[in-house]
Design an enzyme around this catalytic site. Structure first.
Site, PDB file in Angstrom:
ATOM      1  N   SER A  47       4.103 -25.344 -18.388  1.00  0.00           N
ATOM      2  CA  SER A  47       3.069 -24.906 -19.432  1.00  0.00           C
ATOM      3  C   SER A  47       3.720 -24.534 -20.783  1.00  0.00           C
ATOM      4  CB  SER A  47       2.550 -23.695 -18.821  1.00  0.00           C
ATOM      5  OG  SER A  47       1.568 -23.749 -17.676  1.00  0.00           O
ATOM      6  N   PHE A 108      -1.517 -30.715  -7.094  1.00  0.00           N
ATOM      7  CA  PHE A 108      -0.612 -30.096  -6.117  1.00  0.00           C
ATOM      8  C   PHE A 108      -1.330 -29.153  -5.101  1.00  0.00           C
ATOM      9  CE2 PHE A 108       1.630 -30.139 -10.180  1.00  0.00           C
ATOM     10  CZ  PHE A 108       2.557 -30.813  -9.757  1.00  0.00           C
TER      11      PHE A 108
END
Length: 136
Positions: A47, A108
């Site tokens: 991020s 994920f």
């Protein structure tokens, strides 16, 4: 070493200024095995890229090349096509108010069970930006 001593399992960093380069590492890359962190390890940046992308976009805004309240489809017509590309603005993307969903659960899947298993399993996989947008 100070970051590791303060409680971070492991850390590595690289600094470059065009002339010189410095690499450093401390702690463990894998706490189960005790494998140490090494400089130049391959990893997902995650991020933190949002910070760099926002900075680059705002530099383009300042230069007059991008308008914050323009529809993102003006700049990325093949990535965000149709109504969504016309409705979502650059500003909305930057401040996370676009309504475009998060791709992380698709990328994920074990995160849905609060397990890091798929992160470990797929950590070096490359995903095309178009795929990420489709998941979102």
């Amino acid at each position: 070493d100070g970051v590791h001593d303060a409680g971070m399992y492991g850390v590595f960093s690289q600094v470059r200024d065009g002339r010189e380069e410095w690499d450093g590492a401390a702690g463990e890359a894998d706490v189960r095995t005790g494998r140490p962190v090494r400089a130049h390890m391959r990893h997902r940046v995650g991020s933190i890229t949002k910070t760099f992308v926002a900075t680059a976009i705002l530099q383009q805004v300042e230069a007059g090349r991008i308008e914050l309240d323009a529809p993102v489809g003006r700049y990325l017509p093949d990535v965000v096509p149709g109504e969504r590309g016309e409705r979502v603005t650059v500003r909305m993307l930057l401040n996370h108010t676009s309504g475009i969903g998060d791709y992380v659960p698709a990328a994920f899947p074990s995160f849905g069970e609060l397990s890091p298993e798929s992160l470990d399993e797929h950590r070096f996989r490359e995903i095309a930006p178009e795929r990420l947008v489709a998941w979102g």
